[in-house]
Scaffold this motif. Structure first.
Motif, mmCIF file in Angstrom:
data_model
loop_
_atom_site.group_PDB
_atom_site.id
_atom_site.type_symbol
_atom_site.label_atom_id
_atom_site.label_comp_id
_atom_site.label_asym_id
_atom_site.label_seq_id
_atom_site.Cartn_x
_atom_site.Cartn_y
_atom_site.Cartn_z
ATOM 1 N N LYS B 78 0.846 -1.188 0.000
ATOM 2 C CA LYS B 78 0.000 0.000 0.000
ATOM 3 C C LYS B 78 0.880 1.235 0.000
ATOM 4 O O LYS B 78 1.854 1.329 0.760
ATOM 5 C CB LYS B 78 -0.914 0.029 1.228
ATOM 6 C CG LYS B 78 -1.835 1.247 1.278
ATOM 7 C CD LYS B 78 -2.548 1.392 2.609
ATOM 8 C CE LYS B 78 -3.525 0.303 2.869
ATOM 9 N NZ LYS B 78 -4.286 0.525 4.125
ATOM 10 N N ILE B 79 0.519 2.164 -0.862
ATOM 11 C CA ILE B 79 1.149 3.484 -0.853
ATOM 12 C C ILE B 79 0.060 4.460 -0.456
ATOM 13 O O ILE B 79 -0.950 4.588 -1.153
ATOM 14 C CB ILE B 79 1.743 3.854 -2.225
ATOM 15 C CG1 ILE B 79 2.647 2.736 -2.743
ATOM 16 C CG2 ILE B 79 2.539 5.152 -2.108
ATOM 17 C CD1 ILE B 79 3.181 2.977 -4.154
ATOM 18 N N ARG B 80 0.243 5.137 0.649
ATOM 19 C CA ARG B 80 -0.851 5.921 1.241
ATOM 20 C C ARG B 80 -1.179 7.173 0.433
ATOM 21 O O ARG B 80 -2.330 7.466 0.191
ATOM 22 C CB ARG B 80 -0.503 6.323 2.674
ATOM 23 C CG ARG B 80 -0.483 5.148 3.618
ATOM 24 C CD ARG B 80 -0.355 5.586 5.069
ATOM 25 N NE ARG B 80 -0.344 4.429 5.945
ATOM 26 C CZ ARG B 80 0.738 3.706 6.185
ATOM 27 N NH1 ARG B 80 1.893 4.018 5.644
ATOM 28 N NH2 ARG B 80 0.671 2.650 6.981
ATOM 29 N N SER B 81 -0.201 7.905 0.060
ATOM 30 C CA SER B 81 -0.420 9.161 -0.644
ATOM 31 C C SER B 81 0.611 9.242 -1.762
ATOM 32 O O SER B 81 1.754 9.638 -1.537
ATOM 33 C CB SER B 81 -0.281 10.342 0.319
ATOM 34 O OG SER B 81 -0.448 11.571 -0.361
ATOM 35 N N THR B 82 0.194 8.819 -2.932
ATOM 36 C CA THR B 82 1.157 8.660 -4.025
ATOM 37 C C THR B 82 1.724 9.990 -4.492
ATOM 38 O O THR B 82 1.050 11.030 -4.486
ATOM 39 C CB THR B 82 0.492 7.954 -5.215
ATOM 40 O OG1 THR B 82 -0.747 8.609 -5.526
ATOM 41 C CG2 THR B 82 0.222 6.497 -4.895
ATOM 42 N N LYS B 83 2.981 9.926 -4.906
ATOM 43 C CA LYS B 83 3.677 11.069 -5.483
ATOM 44 C C LYS B 83 4.035 10.732 -6.921
ATOM 45 O O LYS B 83 4.068 9.565 -7.305
ATOM 46 C CB LYS B 83 4.953 11.372 -4.670
ATOM 47 C CG LYS B 83 4.694 11.617 -3.190
ATOM 48 C CD LYS B 83 5.968 12.026 -2.471
ATOM 49 C CE LYS B 83 6.919 10.880 -2.310
ATOM 50 N NZ LYS B 83 6.416 9.907 -1.303
ATOM 51 N N LEU B 84 4.330 11.756 -7.670
ATOM 52 C CA LEU B 84 4.697 11.537 -9.069
ATOM 53 C C LEU B 84 5.876 10.567 -9.186
ATOM 54 O O LEU B 84 5.906 9.717 -10.078
ATOM 55 C CB LEU B 84 5.045 12.859 -9.751
ATOM 56 C CG LEU B 84 3.908 13.857 -9.928
ATOM 57 C CD1 LEU B 84 4.435 15.164 -10.534
ATOM 58 C CD2 LEU B 84 2.794 13.285 -10.809
ATOM 59 N N GLU B 85 6.821 10.700 -8.264
ATOM 60 C CA GLU B 85 8.020 9.862 -8.336
ATOM 61 C C GLU B 85 7.780 8.418 -7.912
ATOM 62 O O GLU B 85 8.704 7.594 -7.977
ATOM 63 C CB GLU B 85 9.151 10.477 -7.498
ATOM 64 C CG GLU B 85 8.787 10.777 -6.062
ATOM 65 C CD GLU B 85 8.341 12.220 -5.861
ATOM 66 O OE1 GLU B 85 7.682 12.789 -6.775
ATOM 67 O OE2 GLU B 85 8.652 12.788 -4.799
ATOM 68 N N ASP B 86 6.576 8.091 -7.496
ATOM 69 C CA ASP B 86 6.241 6.696 -7.216
ATOM 70 C C ASP B 86 5.908 5.933 -8.497
ATOM 71 O O ASP B 86 5.740 4.703 -8.468
ATOM 72 C CB ASP B 86 5.046 6.607 -6.259
ATOM 73 C CG ASP B 86 5.368 7.102 -4.863
ATOM 74 O OD1 ASP B 86 4.474 7.677 -4.226
ATOM 75 O OD2 ASP B 86 6.535 6.942 -4.435
ATOM 76 N N SER B 87 5.808 6.642 -9.595
ATOM 77 C CA SER B 87 5.541 5.977 -10.870
ATOM 78 C C SER B 87 6.681 5.021 -11.194
ATOM 79 O O SER B 87 7.843 5.424 -11.260
ATOM 80 C CB SER B 87 5.395 7.012 -11.987
ATOM 81 O OG SER B 87 4.272 7.829 -11.792
ATOM 82 N N ALA B 88 6.352 3.758 -11.370
ATOM 83 C CA ALA B 88 7.367 2.723 -11.578
ATOM 84 C C ALA B 88 6.659 1.393 -11.798
ATOM 85 O O ALA B 88 5.440 1.284 -11.672
ATOM 86 C CB ALA B 88 8.286 2.610 -10.369
ATOM 87 N N MET B 89 7.452 0.390 -12.146
ATOM 88 C CA MET B 89 6.975 -1.001 -12.106
ATOM 89 C C MET B 89 7.234 -1.527 -10.703
ATOM 90 O O MET B 89 8.327 -1.339 -10.155
ATOM 91 C CB MET B 89 7.718 -1.865 -13.112
ATOM 92 C CG MET B 89 7.309 -1.662 -14.549
ATOM 93 S SD MET B 89 5.665 -2.270 -14.908
ATOM 94 C CE MET B 89 5.928 -4.037 -14.800
ATOM 95 N N TYR B 90 6.245 -2.185 -10.135
ATOM 96 C CA TYR B 90 6.394 -2.768 -8.811
ATOM 97 C C TYR B 90 6.316 -4.287 -8.953
ATOM 98 O O TYR B 90 5.338 -4.833 -9.469
ATOM 99 C CB TYR B 90 5.308 -2.255 -7.861
ATOM 100 C CG TYR B 90 5.554 -0.823 -7.452
ATOM 101 C CD1 TYR B 90 5.189 0.238 -8.290
ATOM 102 C CD2 TYR B 90 6.203 -0.510 -6.263
ATOM 103 C CE1 TYR B 90 5.445 1.551 -7.947
ATOM 104 C CE2 TYR B 90 6.459 0.807 -5.904
ATOM 105 C CZ TYR B 90 6.080 1.828 -6.754
ATOM 106 O OH TYR B 90 6.342 3.137 -6.409
#
Lengths: 113, 114
Positions: B78-90
């Motif tokens: 879970k990512i609580r409050s996403t940021k632009l830099e969270d854009s990625a493959m997980y």
């Protein structure tokens, strides 16, 4: 798994040639090493691994060499095929379950027929 | 090679929103991991999870991230409050257990934060 000096970001070979992909790892305490293959849009696929008590391990068409003295790892692919085209990553870790894999920079292998 | 599955394959979310990424476990695998890969970069470790506890985490895995395995079923990030830099493959990964270190990766979830 930082790649320094010997790392090539890309490698182009002809079908049937042998390929050698190099990696220099960073942590002297690492005792477990893995090579992964990653095709476009997919997750890393396990190829072969080696533990630090060995210096060579062979799989099907692949061989991994480990030189602990200079902290160098290589992956040799025999008779490279177009289907081998992908990004190859080395990763280092401690030889125990649950520990992080530290990945190096990838090498993009392009095989032309 | 054991197969790991992940859902969704692609998630688009707005900045500040919460996202939950899911991984379907293999029954006899005991250790679970999350990694991420920003486009064109190397794979980075986030967290490892064993026996319903975090066993190791990286600097990336800050308070915005959490993992759990509710009801012993899916393994979630879970990512609580996403940021632009969270854009990625997980990528979710599994390994069998003690003495066996090979980690098997899922196909990944592409997270796009707009």
């Amino acid at each position: 798994g930082e790649s320094v000096g010997l790392h090539l970001p890309t490698l182009s070979v002809q079908e049937g040639d042998n390929s050698i992909i190099n990696c220099a790892y960073s942590n002297s305490a690492s005792d477990y090493f893995i090579w992964y293959k990653q095709e476009s849009g997919k997750g890393p696929q396990f190829i072969i691994d080696i533990r630090s008590n060995m210096d060579k391990r062979q799989g099907q068409r692949v061989t991994v060499l480990l030189n602990k003295t200079v902290k160098h790892l290589s992956l040799q692919i025999a008779a490279t095929q177009p289907g081998d085209s992908a990004v190859y990553f080395c990763a280092e870790s401690l030889n125990q379950a649950g520990t992080a894999l530290i990945f190096g920079k990838g090498t993009t292998l392009s095989v032309s027929s | 090679e054991p197969e790991v599955t992940q859902t969704p394959s692609h998630q688009v979310t707005q900045m500040g929103q919460e996202v939950i990424l899911r991984c379907v476990p293999i029954s006899n695998h005991l250790y679970f991991y999350w990694y991420r890969q920003i486009l064109g970069q190397k794979v980075e470790f986030l967290v490892s999870f064993y026996n319903n506890e975090i066993s190791e985490k990286s600097e990336i895995f800050d308070d915005q991230f959490s993992v759990e395995r509710p009801d012993g079923s899916n393994f979630t990030l879970k990512i609580r409050s996403t940021k632009l830099e969270d854009s990625a493959m997980y990528f979710c990964a599994h390994s069998f257990g003690d003495g066996v270190s090979e980690q098997y990766f899922g196909p990944g979830t592409r997270l796009t934060v707009t």
